[in-house]
Design an enzyme around this catalytic site. Structure first.
Site, PDB file in Angstrom:
ATOM      1  N   HIS A 162      13.649  11.443 -22.286  1.00  0.00           N
ATOM      2  CA  HIS A 162      15.031  11.555 -22.784  1.00  0.00           C
ATOM      3  C   HIS A 162      15.866  10.325 -22.399  1.00  0.00           C
ATOM      4  CE1 HIS A 162      14.824  15.930 -23.900  1.00  0.00           C
ATOM      5  NE2 HIS A 162      13.850  15.901 -23.020  1.00  0.00           N
TER       6      HIS A 162
ATOM      7  N   ASN B  14      17.213  22.040 -25.608  1.00  0.00           N
ATOM      8  CA  ASN B  14      16.780  21.180 -26.714  1.00  0.00           C
ATOM      9  C   ASN B  14      17.330  21.706 -28.032  1.00  0.00           C
ATOM     10  OD1 ASN B  14      15.210  19.257 -25.324  1.00  0.00           O
ATOM     11  ND2 ASN B  14      13.389  20.560 -25.361  1.00  0.00           N
TER      12      ASN B  14
END
Ligand code: NDP
Ligand code: HEM
Length: 483
Positions: free
Chosen positions: A54, A127
């Site tokens: 990420h 997510n």
């Protein structure tokens, strides 16, 4: 108006910022170039380690507005009383790429949300998908290695993705989402967010409720095909978000939770703590509890978006975790990553600082500061640094905020958990069966794009897995691979 003078970092005025002190026109530099050396040395240290996953992300501040009092279910202060507003920070991200990768890759998007509550920071680090690729944290480093670049060529290799997946059918549900039309969102504003894990709420009676959080976009779902995505500028999603907020077109999400009692969890025919599974809406309906709006861009990307340190272990009274094994692994991983990436006092950095007072007996460490006189302005000023002590004004534990105890399964044994007999296929098949014909064609074509680059053995095992999700799903993939 008086001029603002350039200074060194220790505050002394700098007389000249363009030339270095040297021993004449053809002579070398001298050691009294303190400003030059500070400038070069600080520049060398501008980068900190990027997140191991990420790394590419974009954050913004906003507001969570509760529209339903949840005091029957939780003592969490941000969930008490309809209309309660709580400031939040949300960071979107892609997973596998580095900081300078493209926004428009087929990848899961991170949806990490921090609530700055009056009882501390609560992070839901989710997510844009309701499930995940694995159900055991031991698989996370292997999974991520398979998604990142090849260690020799430094090139992405879809064959690696499928090689990992062929050996891990627990990924079938998430693969079906990733390869579907939703695998490349049209923008960050046009996608849903999910807490994904089963989390919990607990109330003043000590009752615990299992919950799943859903953030449904108010902008509507928009997606891009591979061809459409390939035409986009690499930083388009970040630009879209920043510009929408700048022009006052604040993106919003409806916040919903699914809830399960402990008794329902015991009766549930699937494991409700398995991160590869959703809770069907028909059995566990979505309850509307509020809205989320993003309404302020960051003032400084590095200070805020890069240094924000989300952690599923950031909990507040009234919320808790669950026996989800991946979540348990994450309770270790994030704070550990932050200590490595930002240093042990990362919670003193303004974007990570709780809005409530912090009182503890942790002391010192890199960049620790005393209240009011440090860069970070965190509390390090209580003169007593041990507990228990005899001072009446020193911090003491608050047993009223203790989480209710969690019963263990009868006769629980400590042993390696083998999930190979879990149902990896039914829910992936359910998703396939609710797709339109166009969505099915897109899904199959996206899968074959990558799978065709894998070995024959991987291809045939993957076809078997897809066929076990749904006969038609598997056969279409097989037919396209043979074309
Ligand atoms: P429902 O028909 O009640 O719900 C289907 C859900 O699927 C909707 O939430 C919809 O989201 C979502 N969806 C549609 N297309 C996609 C896609 N390509 N990728 C991800 N999500 C998609 O069915 P069930 O609750 O019985 O679930 C059936 C299947 O739907 C599940 O196996 C799961 O794959 C998927 N799903 C279920 C969720 C849940 O929490 N139950 C959450 C998300 C997906 P939207 O409303 O935003 O269009
Ligand atoms: C970031 C580990 C599973 C969502 C990270 C980071 C680590 C990590 C080390 C970088 C943290 C940092 O440096 O700031 C793990 C491990 C997992 C796991 C070990 C499984 C065992 C998941 C799951 C989700 C998720 C299941 C979502 C449901 C995220 C998000 C970020 C992140 C959104 C970025 C947070 C941000 O914006 O700063 N993960 N992760 N991860 N992870 Fe995970």
């Amino acid at each position: 108006m008086s001029k603002t003078y350039l200074t060194t970092a220790n505050g002394a005025p700098v007389a000249d910022d363009d030339t270095s002190i040297s021993a004449g026109e053809r002579g070398s530099l001298t050691f009294d170039n303190v400003h030059l050396f500070e400038k070069l040395a600080h520049f060398n240290r501008e980068r900190i380690p990027e997140r191991v996953v990420h790394a590419r992300g974009y954050g913004a501040y906003g507001t969570f507005t509760l529209n339903k009092d949840l005091s029957d279910y939780t003592i969490a202060d941000f969930l008490q009383g309809a209309d309660k507003k709580t400031n939040v920070f949300l960071r979107f991200s892609t997973v596998a790429g580095g900081q300078d990768s493209s926004d428009y890759v087929r990848d899961v998007r991170g949806f990490a949300l921090r609530f700055y509550t009056e009882q501390g920071n609560y992070d839901i680090v989710g997510n844009n998908t309701p499930v995940f690729f694995i159900r055991d944290p031991a698989k996370f480093p292997d999974f991520i290695h398979s998604q990142k670049k090849d260690p020799k060529t430094n090139l992405p290799d879809p064959a690696h993705h499928f090689e990992f997946w062929a050996n891990h059918p627990q990924a079938m549900h998430q693969i079906t989402i990733l390869m579907s039309d939703r695998g490349i969102p049209g923008s960050l504003r046009h996608m849903n967010g999910y807490g994904s894990h089963t989390l919990s709420l607990w109330n003043k009676e000590g009752e615990r409720f299992w919950v799943k959080w859903h953030f449904k976009t108010n902008q509507g779902i928009e997606t891009l095909t591979n061809d459409e995505a390939a035409k986009q500028p690499g930083d388009g999603m970040q630009r879209d978000l920043v510009e929408a907020i700048e022009r006052g077109d604040f993106p919003g999400w409806s916040v919903k939770i699914q809830m399960m009692t402990d008794e329902q969890a015991k009766q549930c025919e699937f494991n409700p703590f398995d991160l590869t599974k959703v809770w069907p809406h028909k059995e566990f309906p979505l309850n509307d509890i509020g809205t989320l709006e993003l309404n302020r861009n960051v003032g400084n990307y590095f200070a805020e978006t890069e240094q924000v340190a989300f952690a599923p272990s950031n909990l507040v009274p009234g919320v808790g975790v669950s026996p989800d094994k991946v979540l348990q692994g994450r309770l270790f991983a994030y704070a550990d990553a932050h200590r490595h990436r930002l240093g042990v006092n990362y919670q003193q950095i303004p974007v990570n600082k709780p809005i409530c007072p912090v009182h503890h007996y942790q002391r010192d460490g890199v960049m620790a500061g005393a209240s009011g006189c440090s860069v970070t302005g965190h509390l390090q000023n209580a003169d007593v640094n041990f507990y228990p002590n005899d001072r009446s004004d020193a911090p003491v534990p608050a047993p009223q905020f203790g989480e209710p105890s969690m019963p263990l399964e009868n006769h629980a044994w400590l042993k390696a958990y083998d999930s190979s007999d879990e149902d990896n296929y039914s829910q992936a098949g359910n998703l396939y069966r609710i797709m339109s014909e166009v969505q099915k064609q897109q899904l199959v074509s996206n899968i074959v794009d990558g799978l065709s680059q894998a070995t024959e053995s991987v291809q045939s095992r993957m076809v078997e897995h897809f066929t076990r999700c749904d006969e038609d799903y598997g056969q279409r993939i097989k037919a396209l691979l043979l074309k």
